[in-house]
Scaffold this motif. Structure first.
Motif, short mmCIF file in Angstrom:
data_model
loop_
_atom_site.label_atom_id
_atom_site.label_comp_id
_atom_site.label_asym_id
_atom_site.label_seq_id
_atom_site.Cartn_x
_atom_site.Cartn_y
_atom_site.Cartn_z
N ALA A 131 -2.65 10.65 -2.31
CA ALA A 131 -3.58 10.24 -3.62
C ALA A 131 -3.65 8.62 -3.11
O ALA A 131 -3.06 7.77 -2.20
CB ALA A 131 -1.93 9.47 -4.48
N SER A 132 -4.17 7.83 -4.19
CA SER A 132 -4.72 6.85 -4.00
C SER A 132 -3.78 6.06 -3.62
O SER A 132 -4.34 4.24 -3.79
CB SER A 132 -5.83 6.31 -5.01
N GLN A 133 -2.39 5.63 -3.75
CA GLN A 133 -1.52 4.17 -4.35
C GLN A 133 -0.78 4.14 -2.41
O GLN A 133 0.06 3.64 -2.36
CB GLN A 133 0.09 4.29 -4.92
N TYR A 134 -1.07 5.49 -1.80
CA TYR A 134 -1.16 6.01 -0.39
C TYR A 134 -2.64 5.04 0.75
O TYR A 134 -3.52 5.12 -0.20
CB TYR A 134 -0.64 6.96 -0.16
N LEU A 135 -2.19 4.75 1.75
CA LEU A 135 -3.12 4.50 2.39
C LEU A 135 -3.41 5.70 3.51
O LEU A 135 -2.77 6.59 4.05
CB LEU A 135 -2.60 3.45 3.57
#
Length: 470
Positions: free
Chosen positions: A93-97
């Motif tokens: 998910a894009s909230q993680y890197l």
């Protein structure tokens, strides 16, 4: 009791081409495609500069998926990078890197900083139109909500509602109305169809003067001299027009235009979606013209046409976290690991060879071949090129009047797969653009060989001779 049939059943036995085409007519939306042939062609595999049909006939592709596959079909370097990512971190998910996003953004931002001396940041999305939409948000936000834009006649920036508003073709808006305000479209210096008796540079200067004249008085509708304010936020440019027919402006044009934009506080947005990633011999085509854009939009060849990935570079003052905070725009797949891994490997490939010199040399070789064809065939009214973005404008025998009927016949003939060189059958994939839909736009793989360029010129001449007889 009789068992209910499943709602969805996967049929792995559909192999007949006629049956596939019948299913396509019944179940596939035609909204996302245009069938230039009837029936449309179905390809089975691809490699290098070639597509192959079910019979195994090679079709030399001189447009490479609208300039998305700059490093050739099924490039093993890029494919293997995607396979490695698939086996490690294919989804997150894009909230993680993930490492690939950060490293790719760093490479791109550092390239722009080295070329233009300007600090900025990279924002990723999925497709070119989505990146244009993100850039519109950046522009509106930075200019206090201004929604009016300049763009070029013949310009193309996508078909989402926002992007189609700055695309010059009315047909992309006609059914759907406007989302916001339509751009004001400005003349592009297209010398072949411009006024006679001028050099390319003189015509470029004349076009800049016409644009600058709009700011002489408030009654031309764009400028308030009392407040010193322009109603327009940005000018969206393609340094070389893509769908407009690979039109190449004078080398002095954008530097003169940028002076006017800077004088009146108008941003320059360079759309590199079709011309980026060494298509013209530079990573970004705007690098040829000696100007510093405020925003760069890119996509397509960033991943060599694999997992969709696009993006925006913008100046630090426009895109820093205070000005453009988290959540300003979002897509679930915006910086997906598969796409960023492919993009990172693409950039590594570019860094390992002198693509600038290679593309310029191959482009000059291809252009010289097109000029030789032009000498032998009156219907080729104009040829031009920058790097491996080349054009041949097909006209009637007067060498000027657009001949769309001829170019349609040529495309049909090229796709029959029965052109013969050294006893072997070939097809030829061409793409058509231009204001009058009479321009062959050549965007071969940057990895194309001189032998393949010669083959393409041979096949093209066969097509011209066949169609001239009909």
């Amino acid at each position: 009791m009789r068992k209910a049939q499943p709602v969805i059943a996967v049929n792995n036995d559909v192999s007949d081409e006629a049956e596939l085409l019948a299913l396509e007519r019944q179940y596939c939306s035609f909204g996302d495609t245009v069938h230039y042939l009837e029936p449309p062609k179905i390809f089975e595999r691809c490699e290098g500069s070639y597509l192959y049909d079910a019979a195994g006939t090679p079709f030399l592709d001189l447009q490479m998926w609208y300039s998305a596959v700059n490093l050739g079909y099924a490039n093993p370097r890029i494919n293997n990078a995607v396979k490695r990512q698939l086996d490690t971190l294919p989804q997150v998910a894009s909230q993680y890197l993930h490492r690939e996003k950060i490293e790719l953004a760093t490479l791109l931002a550092r390239h722009v900083e080295n070329k233009f001396g300007t600090k900025g940041r990279i924002h990723f999305n999925v497709g070119g139109s989505q990146a244009v939409e993100d850039s519109l948000k950046l522009v509106r936000n930075f200019t206090g909500g201004k929604s009016l834009m300049f763009a070029f006649e013949g310009g193309y920036h996508g078909r989402t509602l926002g992007a189609s508003a700055i695309t010059s073709s009315y047909r992309y808006r006609r059914r759907y109305g406007h989302f916001g305000d339509r751009a004001q479209f400005i003349e592009f210096p297209y010398l072949f169809r411009g006024p006679k008796g001028m050099t390319k540079e003189e015509y470029g200067n004349e076009c800049v003067k016409k644009f600058a004249r709009m700011f002489e008085t408030e009654y031309y509708g764009v400028w308030d001299p009392k407040a010193g304010k322009c109603e327009y936020a940005a000018f969206y440019i393609e340094p070389l027009q893509g769908t407009g027919g690979y039109v190449i402006p004078p080398m002095n044009y954008f530097s003169e235009l940028k002076k006017v934009l800077d004088q009146y506080g108008i941003l320059m947005v360079s759309d590199e979606i079709q011309m980026g990633f060494y298509r013209t011999g530079k990573l970004f085509s705007i690098e040829h013209f000696g100007v510093k854009p405020d925003i760069i939009v890119f996509g397509k060849a960033l991943t060599n046409g694999l997992n969709p990935l696009s993006g925006v570079w913008a100046k630090e003052e426009m895109i820093n976290p205070t000005m453009f905070p988290p959540g300003s725009t979002h897509s679930t797949f915006a910086s997906n690991p598969m796409g960023t891994a492919a993009g990172l490997e693409t950039m590594k490939v570019f860094a390992e060879s002198d693509f600038e010199a290679m593309v310029m040399e191959k482009g000059a070789y291809f252009l010289e071949g097109l000029k030789e064809l032009q000498k032998r065939h009156k219907i080729i009214g104009d040829v031009d090129g920058l790097g491996l973005a080349l054009r041949a404008e097909i006209c009637t025998d007067d060498g000027f009047t657009p001949d769309k009927a001829m170019i349609d016949r040529m495309c049909d003939e090229a796709m029959k797969g029965d052109l013969v060189v050294n006893g072997k059958n070939y097809g030829l994939v061409l793409d058509i653009g231009g204001y009058h839909k009479n321009v062959i736009t050549f965007a071969p793989a940057l990895t194309i060989t001189h032998e393949e360029i010669d083959l393409g010129l041979n096949l093209l001449e066969q097509v011209i001779r066949r169609c001239a007889r009909k």
